[in-house]
Design an enzyme around this catalytic site. Structure first.
Site, PDB file in Angstrom:
ATOM      1  N   LYS A  10      27.150  33.354  29.677  1.00 55.29           N
ATOM      2  CA  LYS A  10      27.730  32.699  30.935  1.00 55.29           C
ATOM      3  C   LYS A  10      27.182  33.582  32.112  1.00 55.29           C
ATOM      4  CE  LYS A  10      29.067  37.545  31.066  1.00 55.29           C
ATOM      5  NZ  LYS A  10      29.300  38.388  31.854  1.00 55.29           N
ATOM      6  N   ASP A 134      35.651  39.997  27.699  1.00 56.51           N
ATOM      7  CA  ASP A 134      35.215  39.563  27.826  1.00 56.51           C
ATOM      8  C   ASP A 134      35.129  38.330  27.243  1.00 56.51           C
ATOM      9  OD1 ASP A 134      33.862  40.391  30.492  1.00 56.51           O
ATOM     10  OD2 ASP A 134      31.945  39.967  29.684  1.00 56.51           O
TER      11      ASP A 134
END
Ligand code: C5P
Length: 290
Positions: A10, A134
């Protein structure tokens, strides 16, 4: 049964650190966008005595310190399944880079084991949050406005871009980056305005910039001050032709965003760093419910 997955990295398209919490974590706000750079995971699981075997190709530990191992263990606790699990992890996402590689691998293990065991009814978000801040984002991936410690996720439309990633050869520990914020936030960040999210304007380029227009990352001024390699790349990016660039997570990976692949490749060729620290990636194939 055996399953193969490609857990993606990401980028953080802007990151605001809002406050320190009572539990020592920080409330943040960030747009997470999954990109094509990915690892490879092959997972095999059979009913049997609880056992985990992990083989890694690349820069990652092969024992219980690996988040992938922890994810397999957390899955067995959550599901109450007794499994003999073998995992092959092929690393292509740089580790400790701000790209969420380890978190994405861990989410991949939860998803893979849920599919193998037919336990897709399980709420994987809670298990993901136990593994790391995350990890919950990677359960659905795509693009999302992420708040809280990282566990509050609101899907938004995928933002189409091509990115050049620049990964200076330094290690940044995430706890260290947060402790710099704790020590210096009064000096630097008293006006930490939040990222505006207007879903109507997302997934569209305006005047040569993708949403969100402001890619500011609150870690950057702190890391620039303490890590010369980060300051050097930040200076280079400021002086470059690209005005859509930022730092991902707590670094050290920087990204430059472009609408077209040709522009990204051209920028990549213009960089003075060697190929070992630069790559290109895009958002094609990233799925999102937003
Ligand atoms: O959750 P995770 O294990 O990935 O976090 C690593 C470290 O980063 C935490 O121990 C904490 O120091 C810091 N952190 C934080 N606030 C967050 C996420 C991480 O302070 N929202």
């Amino acid at each position: 049964m055996r399953i193969s997955l490609q857990p993606r990295a990401k980028l953080n398209l802007g990151l605001r650190i809002l406050s320190i919490r009572k539990d020592g974590y920080h409330d943040l706000q960030s747009i997470f966008q999954e990109i094509s750079l990915c690892d490879r995971l092959t997972i095999e699981a059979l009913p049997g005595r609880r056992r985990i075997r992990l083989k890694c190709l690349g820069d990652a530990p092969e024992g219980p310190d690996n988040l992938v191992w922890k994810a397999a263990s957390v899955f067995m606790e959550l599901s109450d399944e007794s499994l003999d699990i073998s995992i092959l992890l092929e690393k292509r996402i740089p580790a400790r880079a701000g790209l969420g590689g380890g978190s994405s691998d861990a989410a991949g293990v939860l998803l893979g084991l849920a599919r193998i065991t037919g336990r897709e009814d399980l709420d994987l978000f809670e298990a993901a949050a136990v593994l790391g801040s995350d990890v919950p984002f990677f359960i659905n991936g795509g693009a999302a406005m992420v708040t809280g410690r990282g566990e509050r996720i609101a899907a938004i439309p995928v933002i189409p871009f091509h990115a050049v990633l620049i990964h200076p050869p330094v290690n940044v520990s995430t706890p260290m980056a947060y402790s710099l914020w704790d020590a210096e936030s009064d000096t630097y960040l008293t006006n930490s305005d939040t990222i505006r999210h207007d879903s109507a304007s997302s997934a569209v380029w305006h005047e040569g910039k993708p949403f969100p227009h402001d890619l500011r990352n609150d870690f950057l001024p702190l890391l620039e001050k303490h890590i010369p390699e980060i300051a050097e790349v930040a200076r280079f990016m400021s002086d470059s032709q690209c005005d859509s660039w930022g730092l991902s997570g707590s670094g050290p990976t920087f990204y430059a965003l472009f609408r077209g692949e040709g522009e990204a490749r051209c920028f990549s060729r213009s960089l003075r760093w060697n190929n070992s620290i630069c790559r290109t990636a895009d958002t094609a194939g990233a799925s999102s419910n937003g």
